[in-house]
Design an enzyme around this catalytic site. Sequence first.
Site: not given
Length: 355
Positions: A33, A253
């Site tokens: 899946k 950042y």
Amino acid sequence: MRPARALIDLQALRHNYRLARELSGARALAVVKADAYGHGAVRCAEALQGEADGFAVACIEEALQLREAGIQKPILLLEGFFEAGELELIDRHDLWCVVHSPWQLAAVEQARPRRPLTIWLKLDSGMHRVGFHPEQYQAAYRRLEASGKVARIVLMTHFARADELDCSRSREQLVTFQQAAQGLSAEISLRNSPALLGWPEIPSDWVRPGIMLYGATPFAQPHPLAERLRPVMTLESKIISVRELPAGEPVGYGARFVSERPTRVGVVAMGYADGYPRHAPTGTPVAIDGQPSRIIGRVSMDMLTVDLTDLPQAGLGSRVELWGKQVPASEVATCAGTIPYQIFCNLRRVPLSYF
């Protein structure tokens, strides 16, 4: 071309499937899946088709993709169907189907399949997502048996805490299942990856290996059987820029990393838009040209930064393994406060290369 890529070792995938069969002594549905947990469902199913007893997916869309690719082995829909109209497709494509709700049971009774269906009847033994309540289970089985629409019933449940080896909850769920299924003559499927690796006393005619197929451990602590798994995916990229910084300089950042000494910083073409976890902190392991190193600073959308200070031979073009055979995906996931299931499933934009 951007150098980020994921290498998929299909021989390792086959090894892990064979280990699941060896450890369980049972038949095994390979769980593919979510695009085989990010590894590519069609290619993984093709690699296993010669030896797998069948496959398991979440929904009919995933099953039809496999059928269209020529996969002929049994395919189980783990969530069953979402609308009664899907039963026509289930019949046409010879799919196996989980039934976990009264409305699904009623839809099966009203269906007109060309051939009898294979139904996996799910019990809610304590996880409390889906499944029949224990007091409803026998009646649901009898209704399927009497419907004339079903050729075979497999009894199943799912353990909520099988990855916690010091927890009694799995044994409690097993007792609940055994009591609810008492007297029912059918095969059973109880063990997923953590139950398969960690709970050998739990019986199962069918096992459902998922994360272990892809070579990642489901456990937070070392486990001898999990050590036998082979990583299937190696996520890698290259150094695309190098910076020489003095002590006291911020990187990335938010200035979450500030150099404490003269530091060589390598910039890697890999970021959270590729599926690498944004919250992986400074210190998360990587391997650069086979040598251990670490991420420094925040992960950006398309790039991240690594420490080259103690690797004088590394530089522009050096290969960086983000996870794989040298850097376990479970270690990266732990550093990022998540699990290997998620980091595999989040992979995107990165091309998959099979060998």
